[in-house]
Design a protein around this motif. Structure first.
Motif, mmCIF file in Angstrom:
data_model
loop_
_atom_site.group_PDB
_atom_site.id
_atom_site.type_symbol
_atom_site.label_atom_id
_atom_site.label_comp_id
_atom_site.label_asym_id
_atom_site.label_seq_id
_atom_site.Cartn_x
_atom_site.Cartn_y
_atom_site.Cartn_z
ATOM 1 N N UNK A 185 -17.622 43.716 53.034
ATOM 2 C CA UNK A 185 -17.734 45.170 52.935
ATOM 3 C C UNK A 185 -18.918 45.542 52.061
ATOM 4 N N UNK A 186 -19.676 46.517 52.514
ATOM 5 C CA UNK A 186 -20.785 47.025 51.714
ATOM 6 C C UNK A 186 -20.245 48.179 50.880
ATOM 7 N N UNK A 187 -20.327 48.044 49.572
ATOM 8 C CA UNK A 187 -19.857 49.091 48.665
ATOM 9 C C UNK A 187 -20.998 50.041 48.333
ATOM 10 N N UNK A 188 -22.185 49.457 48.087
ATOM 11 C CA UNK A 188 -23.340 50.271 47.706
ATOM 12 C C UNK A 188 -24.626 49.539 48.060
ATOM 13 N N UNK A 189 -25.659 50.329 48.206
ATOM 14 C CA UNK A 189 -27.013 49.810 48.349
ATOM 15 C C UNK A 189 -27.767 50.307 47.125
ATOM 16 N N UNK A 190 -28.460 49.385 46.458
ATOM 17 C CA UNK A 190 -29.164 49.805 45.249
ATOM 18 C C UNK A 190 -30.658 49.576 45.380
ATOM 19 N N UNK A 191 -31.386 50.366 44.622
ATOM 20 C CA UNK A 191 -32.830 50.202 44.517
ATOM 21 C C UNK A 191 -33.269 50.786 43.181
ATOM 22 N N UNK A 192 -34.534 50.602 42.848
ATOM 23 C CA UNK A 192 -35.020 51.100 41.562
ATOM 24 C C UNK A 192 -36.092 52.160 41.760
ATOM 25 N N UNK A 193 -36.201 52.989 40.745
ATOM 26 C CA UNK A 193 -37.296 53.943 40.617
ATOM 27 C C UNK A 193 -38.041 53.529 39.352
ATOM 28 N N UNK A 194 -39.265 53.109 39.508
ATOM 29 C CA UNK A 194 -40.002 52.590 38.359
ATOM 30 C C UNK A 194 -40.464 53.679 37.393
ATOM 31 N N UNK A 195 -40.845 54.840 37.924
ATOM 32 C CA UNK A 195 -41.431 55.876 37.067
ATOM 33 C C UNK A 195 -40.751 57.236 37.177
ATOM 34 N N UNK A 251 -21.370 54.371 52.458
ATOM 35 C CA UNK A 251 -21.968 53.433 51.510
ATOM 36 C C UNK A 251 -22.606 54.232 50.378
ATOM 37 N N UNK A 252 -22.261 53.891 49.154
ATOM 38 C CA UNK A 252 -22.830 54.584 47.993
ATOM 39 C C UNK A 252 -24.274 54.133 47.778
ATOM 40 N N UNK A 253 -25.042 54.963 47.067
ATOM 41 C CA UNK A 253 -26.414 54.642 46.691
ATOM 42 C C UNK A 253 -26.462 54.520 45.173
ATOM 43 N N UNK A 254 -26.909 53.382 44.689
ATOM 44 C CA UNK A 254 -27.080 53.159 43.260
ATOM 45 C C UNK A 254 -28.573 53.093 42.986
ATOM 46 N N UNK A 255 -29.025 53.883 42.013
ATOM 47 C CA UNK A 255 -30.449 53.895 41.653
ATOM 48 C C UNK A 255 -30.576 53.520 40.181
ATOM 49 N N UNK A 256 -31.441 52.554 39.912
ATOM 50 C CA UNK A 256 -31.745 52.149 38.545
ATOM 51 C C UNK A 256 -33.150 52.659 38.237
ATOM 52 N N UNK A 257 -33.266 53.486 37.191
ATOM 53 C CA UNK A 257 -34.562 54.032 36.797
ATOM 54 C C UNK A 257 -35.085 53.279 35.580
ATOM 55 N N UNK A 258 -36.353 52.866 35.667
ATOM 56 C CA UNK A 258 -37.018 52.210 34.547
ATOM 57 C C UNK A 258 -37.985 53.164 33.853
ATOM 58 N N UNK A 259 -37.795 54.469 34.080
ATOM 59 C CA UNK A 259 -38.656 55.487 33.471
ATOM 60 C C UNK A 259 -38.506 55.490 31.958
#
Length: 91
Positions: free
Chosen positions: A34-44, A62-70
């Motif tokens: 099962x796919x719970x979430x798809x994640x990706x990053x935002x660098x800025x 499917x949830x979207x998880x975003x990791x920000x490195x700003x």
């Protein structure tokens, strides 16, 4: 974890074709995973879905998880995407 390769080979934009996403989701289903979430990053930028993120999100279940490195430390947020809107998930 399933990893996608950036088909654009760009350091500014990440793209995976709908064909590759559909094929991967089919493989996941075949394995009865099962796919719970798809994640990706935002660098800025902040961890908020862009219009590009929303348009290309494959499935509203499917949830979207975003990791920000700003900022330091990095910030992560999770969203429920309902085209064209999105709602933050709180746990």
């Amino acid at each position: 974890m399933w990893v996608f390769e950036n088909e654009l080979k760009s350091d500014r934009c990440f793209f995976v074709s709908k064909t590759v996403v559909a094929k991967t989701l089919a493989q996941i289903a075949e394995r009865k995973e099962n796919v719970i979430a798809i994640y990706h990053s935002h660098l800025t930028t902040a961890p908020i879905p862009s219009s590009y993120d929303i348009i290309n999100h494959p499935d509203s279940d499917i949830k979207m998880l975003i990791v920000s490195f700003k900022s330091e430390p990095p910030e992560a947020k999770c969203y429920h995407i309902l085209h064209p809107a999105y709602y933050e998930c709180f746990f």
